[in-house]
Motif scaffolding. Structure first.
Motif, PDB file in Angstrom:
ATOM      1  N   ALA A 390       0.834  -1.207   0.000  1.00 46.94           N
ATOM      2  CA  ALA A 390       0.000   0.000   0.000  1.00 46.94           C
ATOM      3  C   ALA A 390       0.868   1.257   0.000  1.00 46.94           C
ATOM      4  CB  ALA A 390      -0.934  -0.013   1.196  1.00 46.94           C
ATOM      5  N   LEU A 391       1.939   1.253   0.802  1.00 49.15           N
ATOM      6  CA  LEU A 391       2.827   2.408   0.841  1.00 49.15           C
ATOM      7  C   LEU A 391       3.483   2.634  -0.522  1.00 49.15           C
ATOM      8  CD1 LEU A 391       4.441   4.640   2.261  1.00 49.15           C
ATOM      9  CD2 LEU A 391       6.107   2.873   2.944  1.00 49.15           C
ATOM     10  N   ALA A 392       4.020   1.563  -1.107  1.00 55.30           N
ATOM     11  CA  ALA A 392       4.663   1.689  -2.420  1.00 55.30           C
ATOM     12  C   ALA A 392       3.659   2.172  -3.464  1.00 55.30           C
ATOM     13  CB  ALA A 392       5.273   0.349  -2.828  1.00 55.30           C
ATOM     14  N   ARG A 393       2.425   1.660  -3.407  1.00 47.99           N
ATOM     15  CA  ARG A 393       1.376   2.065  -4.359  1.00 47.99           C
ATOM     16  C   ARG A 393       1.079   3.555  -4.223  1.00 47.99           C
ATOM     17  NH1 ARG A 393      -2.874  -1.407  -2.903  1.00 47.99           N
ATOM     18  NH2 ARG A 393      -1.956  -2.976  -4.288  1.00 47.99           N
ATOM     19  N   HIS A 394       0.964   4.042  -2.979  1.00 49.23           N
ATOM     20  CA  HIS A 394       0.670   5.467  -2.755  1.00 49.23           C
ATOM     21  C   HIS A 394       1.820   6.353  -3.226  1.00 49.23           C
ATOM     22  CE1 HIS A 394      -2.313   4.218   0.654  1.00 49.23           C
ATOM     23  NE2 HIS A 394      -2.855   4.135  -0.556  1.00 49.23           N
ATOM     24  N   ILE A 395       3.056   5.876  -3.006  1.00 44.02           N
ATOM     25  CA  ILE A 395       4.218   6.649  -3.475  1.00 44.02           C
ATOM     26  C   ILE A 395       4.210   6.741  -4.996  1.00 44.02           C
ATOM     27  CG2 ILE A 395       6.728   6.596  -3.681  1.00 44.02           C
ATOM     28  CD1 ILE A 395       6.816   5.492  -0.828  1.00 44.02           C
ATOM     29  N   ALA A 396       3.915   5.627  -5.661  1.00 40.94           N
ATOM     30  CA  ALA A 396       3.870   5.640  -7.127  1.00 40.94           C
ATOM     31  C   ALA A 396       2.778   6.581  -7.621  1.00 40.94           C
ATOM     32  CB  ALA A 396       3.636   4.220  -7.654  1.00 40.94           C
ATOM     33  N   MET A 397       1.607   6.558  -6.976  1.00 39.71           N
ATOM     34  CA  MET A 397       0.532   7.478  -7.346  1.00 39.71           C
ATOM     35  C   MET A 397       0.979   8.930  -7.169  1.00 39.71           C
ATOM     36  SD  MET A 397      -2.838   5.721  -5.624  1.00 39.71           S
ATOM     37  CE  MET A 397      -3.579   4.216  -6.260  1.00 39.71           C
ATOM     38  N   TYR A 398       1.620   9.186  -6.057  1.00 42.21           N
ATOM     39  CA  TYR A 398       2.093  10.534  -5.750  1.00 42.21           C
ATOM     40  C   TYR A 398       3.088  11.029  -6.802  1.00 42.21           C
ATOM     41  CZ  TYR A 398       5.035  14.035  -3.392  1.00 42.21           C
ATOM     42  OH  TYR A 398       5.785  15.158  -3.089  1.00 42.21           O
ATOM     43  N   LEU A 399       4.053  10.172  -7.161  1.00 37.54           N
ATOM     44  CA  LEU A 399       5.079  10.583  -8.125  1.00 37.54           C
ATOM     45  C   LEU A 399       4.481  10.788  -9.524  1.00 37.54           C
ATOM     46  CD1 LEU A 399       8.012   8.257  -6.987  1.00 37.54           C
ATOM     47  CD2 LEU A 399       7.899  10.752  -6.772  1.00 37.54           C
ATOM     48  N   ILE A 400       3.522   9.938  -9.906  1.00 39.61           N
ATOM     49  CA  ILE A 400       2.874  10.122 -11.209  1.00 39.61           C
ATOM     50  C   ILE A 400       2.112  11.437 -11.234  1.00 39.61           C
ATOM     51  CG2 ILE A 400       1.037   9.230 -12.722  1.00 39.61           C
ATOM     52  CD1 ILE A 400       1.905   6.400 -11.876  1.00 39.61           C
ATOM     53  N   ARG A 401       1.485  11.762 -10.091  1.00 43.36           N
ATOM     54  CA  ARG A 401       0.718  13.008 -10.004  1.00 43.36           C
ATOM     55  C   ARG A 401       1.627  14.229 -10.116  1.00 43.36           C
ATOM     56  NH1 ARG A 401      -3.821  15.846 -10.985  1.00 43.36           N
ATOM     57  NH2 ARG A 401      -4.138  17.481  -9.416  1.00 43.36           N
ATOM     58  N   ILE A 402       2.726  14.243  -9.351  1.00 44.09           N
ATOM     59  CA  ILE A 402       3.541  15.461  -9.331  1.00 44.09           C
ATOM     60  C   ILE A 402       4.481  15.567 -10.527  1.00 44.09           C
ATOM     61  CG2 ILE A 402       3.425  15.628  -6.808  1.00 44.09           C
ATOM     62  CD1 ILE A 402       6.357  14.618  -6.744  1.00 44.09           C
ATOM     63  N   ILE A 424      -6.807  10.273  -4.652  1.00 45.41           N
ATOM     64  CA  ILE A 424      -6.597  11.520  -3.903  1.00 45.41           C
ATOM     65  C   ILE A 424      -6.173  11.209  -2.472  1.00 45.41           C
ATOM     66  CG2 ILE A 424      -7.780  13.534  -2.907  1.00 45.41           C
ATOM     67  CD1 ILE A 424      -9.515  13.590  -5.441  1.00 45.41           C
ATOM     68  N   ASN A 425      -6.837  10.227  -1.873  1.00 44.29           N
ATOM     69  CA  ASN A 425      -6.499   9.847  -0.503  1.00 44.29           C
ATOM     70  C   ASN A 425      -5.067   9.332  -0.409  1.00 44.29           C
ATOM     71  OD1 ASN A 425      -7.215   9.163   2.323  1.00 44.29           O
ATOM     72  ND2 ASN A 425      -6.980   7.051   1.601  1.00 44.29           N
ATOM     73  N   GLY A 426      -4.646   8.490  -1.368  1.00 45.84           N
ATOM     74  CA  GLY A 426      -3.289   7.960  -1.354  1.00 45.84           C
ATOM     75  C   GLY A 426      -2.240   9.035  -1.540  1.00 45.84           C
ATOM     76  N   VAL A 427      -2.482   9.960  -2.480  1.00 47.61           N
ATOM     77  CA  VAL A 427      -1.538  11.057  -2.725  1.00 47.61           C
ATOM     78  C   VAL A 427      -1.445  11.967  -1.503  1.00 47.61           C
ATOM     79  CG1 VAL A 427      -1.109  13.118  -4.122  1.00 47.61           C
ATOM     80  CG2 VAL A 427      -1.846  10.987  -5.224  1.00 47.61           C
ATOM     81  N   ASN A 428      -2.597  12.241  -0.882  1.00 48.37           N
ATOM     82  CA  ASN A 428      -2.592  13.111   0.302  1.00 48.37           C
ATOM     83  C   ASN A 428      -1.845  12.476   1.457  1.00 48.37           C
ATOM     84  OD1 ASN A 428      -4.021  15.140  -0.942  1.00 48.37           O
ATOM     85  ND2 ASN A 428      -6.023  14.476  -0.171  1.00 48.37           N
ATOM     86  N   LYS A 429      -1.965  11.159   1.601  1.00 52.01           N
ATOM     87  CA  LYS A 429      -1.244  10.464   2.676  1.00 52.01           C
ATOM     88  C   LYS A 429       0.261  10.678   2.534  1.00 52.01           C
ATOM     89  CE  LYS A 429      -4.300   6.651   4.035  1.00 52.01           C
ATOM     90  NZ  LYS A 429      -4.463   5.180   4.074  1.00 52.01           N
ATOM     91  N   VAL A 430       0.761  10.556   1.306  1.00 54.21           N
ATOM     92  CA  VAL A 430       2.197  10.738   1.077  1.00 54.21           C
ATOM     93  C   VAL A 430       2.592  12.182   1.343  1.00 54.21           C
ATOM     94  CG1 VAL A 430       4.030  10.629  -0.645  1.00 54.21           C
ATOM     95  CG2 VAL A 430       2.277   8.843  -0.584  1.00 54.21           C
ATOM     96  N   GLU A 431       1.802  13.130   0.843  1.00 57.36           N
ATOM     97  CA  GLU A 431       2.128  14.552   1.046  1.00 57.36           C
ATOM     98  C   GLU A 431       2.171  14.903   2.533  1.00 57.36           C
ATOM     99  OE1 GLU A 431      -0.841  16.566  -1.233  1.00 57.36           O
ATOM    100  OE2 GLU A 431       0.425  16.639  -3.038  1.00 57.36           O
ATOM    101  N   ASN A 432       1.219  14.411   3.306  1.00 57.12           N
ATOM    102  CA  ASN A 432       1.176  14.719   4.745  1.00 57.12           C
ATOM    103  C   ASN A 432       2.325  14.048   5.492  1.00 57.12           C
ATOM    104  OD1 ASN A 432      -1.144  16.292   4.486  1.00 57.12           O
ATOM    105  ND2 ASN A 432      -2.509  14.526   4.748  1.00 57.12           N
ATOM    106  N   SER A 433       2.632  12.798   5.127  1.00 54.91           N
ATOM    107  CA  SER A 433       3.702  12.077   5.817  1.00 54.91           C
ATOM    108  C   SER A 433       5.070  12.670   5.531  1.00 54.91           C
ATOM    109  CB  SER A 433       3.683  10.603   5.423  1.00 54.91           C
ATOM    110  OG  SER A 433       2.489   9.975   5.822  1.00 54.91           O
ATOM    111  N   LEU A 434       5.232  13.260   4.357  1.00 60.35           N
ATOM    112  CA  LEU A 434       6.525  13.841   3.982  1.00 60.35           C
ATOM    113  C   LEU A 434       6.941  14.989   4.915  1.00 60.35           C
ATOM    114  CD1 LEU A 434       6.485  13.915   0.071  1.00 60.35           C
ATOM    115  CD2 LEU A 434       8.178  12.802   1.523  1.00 60.35           C
ATOM    116  N   LYS A 435       5.980  15.578   5.581  1.00 59.98           N
ATOM    117  CA  LYS A 435       6.303  16.723   6.456  1.00 59.98           C
ATOM    118  C   LYS A 435       7.097  16.286   7.680  1.00 59.98           C
ATOM    119  CE  LYS A 435       2.033  19.040   5.045  1.00 59.98           C
ATOM    120  NZ  LYS A 435       0.667  19.468   5.459  1.00 59.98           N
ATOM    121  N   THR A 436       6.915  15.024   8.117  1.00 60.11           N
ATOM    122  CA  THR A 436       7.568  14.579   9.361  1.00 60.11           C
ATOM    123  C   THR A 436       8.344  13.266   9.225  1.00 60.11           C
ATOM    124  OG1 THR A 436       5.511  13.463  10.000  1.00 60.11           O
ATOM    125  CG2 THR A 436       5.814  15.734  10.774  1.00 60.11           C
TER     126      THR A 436
END
Length: 452
Positions: A390-402, A424-436
């Motif tokens: 799930a983490l790897a999937r969300h990261i891939a979604m995030y990178l494709i988006r940005i 959207i939920n997966g991308v947001n999870k990565v964006e929020n986690s990147l802060k900390t």
């Protein structure tokens, strides 16, 4: 395990004893047809029985097969088939079996390539018409025909279509389709003597009436091979045997090709196949849909137009991209009706889209993330929900988006048809986690370096 002669003899003697007893009221029959018979071989589950002559083989096949099989079953407690042959037939079959073809024993003309499923347009009409004409009158019109153009435009299709048409219309003619590379391989057999002593020139003269040879450019700079091919070609031309060739460019531009061959190729009918027009591409796609048993109404017209514009480089590329769409939508069940957004999502990795940076694509991002986490790429686009995947999937979604600025709906389609809210939920999870999360920060940094 192969049976010995003594074992076969023993089996047949027991069979004959039973048959002799059954036929005791008509001993002449047994003496005429069975007395000199013997088992020649046990081939799998079929016993080959040799009898005195062809008439005896025919009578035994028609009249006594059932009796012999019953006796065989009693003697061996096994079920066999049986075939009766005369000594003359056996000698003939052995000669055929031992006479291994000297050349091109695996030549194959694809029955799926014919003139009916070749889509004709301005870019290929002349080549199509010429190939059709010579298939109806081989050796009498244009000889040779040389069809040239880039890879994937239909040259090989026309070669096979020509061969299929000639075989259908003139079944007595011997048609050979080969590539130039195959000819080179057979020439090596010739010069090394691995051909039962048969000259390759003589073999062509005696065994081929129509020669279809693909990618003739590969003969260039092979001097000895060219000399042999030149002799073979001259024999064909002198005896009005049809030759059809394909090449990646006009023969006059083939560096390293024997000038005599260039002259022979040009003296026939060189015909160019170019890049297919958009209308031709659309008709190819409609035929593709029909041949797959699908309904054209299940595809938005924009989908056909999109593919015809985006994959016009050659027919092979066009068909490959569309086959990817069919797999994506039909096999994986993403949509009953295919709209433009779904179609683009299916072939996103194949496209040089505006969102892409250089050679970067969604497929490359997914592969890179999967490799980083030691996962197979299909798990990222599948339905498994373990924490690591799930983490790897969300990261891939995030990178494709940005990196590609791809729409959420398109990203969802890439990841197995997920809805845009899930993406959207997966991308947001990565964006929020990147802060900390320093571990995630390092992973994204490492992946960005790999994706440069």
């Amino acid at each position: 395990m192969e049976n010995s002669i003594s074992e076969l003899t023993s089996i047949w003697n027991r069979v004959l004893a039973r048959l002799k007893d059954e036929l005791k009221e008509d001993p002449a029959v047994f003496g005429t047809f069975f007395s000199d018979s013997y088992i020649h071989t046990l081939d799998g589950k079929t016993i080959i029985v040799v009898v005195s002559n062809k008439t005896a083989a025919q009578i035994m096949t028609m009249t006594y097969t059932e009796k012999v099989l019953d006796a065989l079953t009693e003697c061996t407690e096994s079920d066999y088939g049986i075939r009766f042959v005369s000594r003359d037939q056996l000698d003939s079959e052995n000669q055929i079996k031992s006479a291994k073809p000297a050349y091109f024993s695996d030549s194959y003309i694809n029955p799926n390539y014919n003139f009916d499923n070749f889509v004709v347009g301005p870019s290929n009409r002349e080549a199509y018409q010429a190939a059709l004409m010579v298939s109806q009158n081989p050796g009498r019109l244009y000889n040779p025909i040389l069809i040239y153009g880039d890879s994937g435009l239909g040259k090989t299709h026309l070669l096979h279509a020509t061969g299929n048409k000639i075989k259908s219309k003139f079944p007595s003619l011997k048609v050979l389709y080969i590539s130039a590379q195959e000819f080179l391989n057979e020439y090596v057999k010739f010069v090394t003597g691995d051909t039962n002593g048969v000259s390759i020139v003589d073999w062509f003269r005696d065994n081929v009436d129509v020669l279809l040879i693909d990618d003739v450019q590969f003969l260039a700079k092979k001097e000895k091979t060219e000399e042999t091919f030149f002799t073979i070609y001259n024999n064909f031309y002198a005896h009005s045997k049809q030759v059809v060739l394909t090449c990646d460019q006009h023969p006059s531009k083939l560096n390293g090709l024997d000038e005599r061959l260039k002259s022979r190729f040009v003296q026939g009918l060189p015909l160019y196949i170019g890049q297919p027009e958009r209308d031709t591409c659309e008709r190819i796609l409609r035929m593709r849909i029909s041949s797959n048993g699908l309904d054209i109404n299940d595809f938005d017209p924009e989908v056909i137009s999109f593919f015809a514009s985006a994959f016009r480089k050659n027919v092979r590329e066009l068909e490959g991209a569309f086959d990817r769409l069919l797999f994506y939508t039909v096999q994986l069940g993403h949509a009953a009706h295919i709209d433009l957004e779904t179609a683009k999502a299916a072939v996103l990795p194949l496209l040089d889209v505006k969102e892409a940076t250089g050679s970067l694509s969604a497929e490359r991002i997914i592969d890179t993330v999967a490799e980083y986490y030691n996962l197979p790429a299909y798990q990222l686009t599948g339905k498994i929900r373990t924490s690591q995947i799930a983490l790897a999937r969300h990261i891939a979604m995030y990178l494709i988006r940005i990196k590609l600025d791809a729409p959420f709906a398109r990203i969802g389609a890439i990841f197995g048809g997920k809805d845009h809210a899930t993406v959207i939920n997966g991308v947001n999870k990565v964006e929020n986690s990147l802060k900390t999360d320093r571990g995630l920060q390092k992973a994204i940094s490492d992946l960005n370096k790999r994706l440069k």
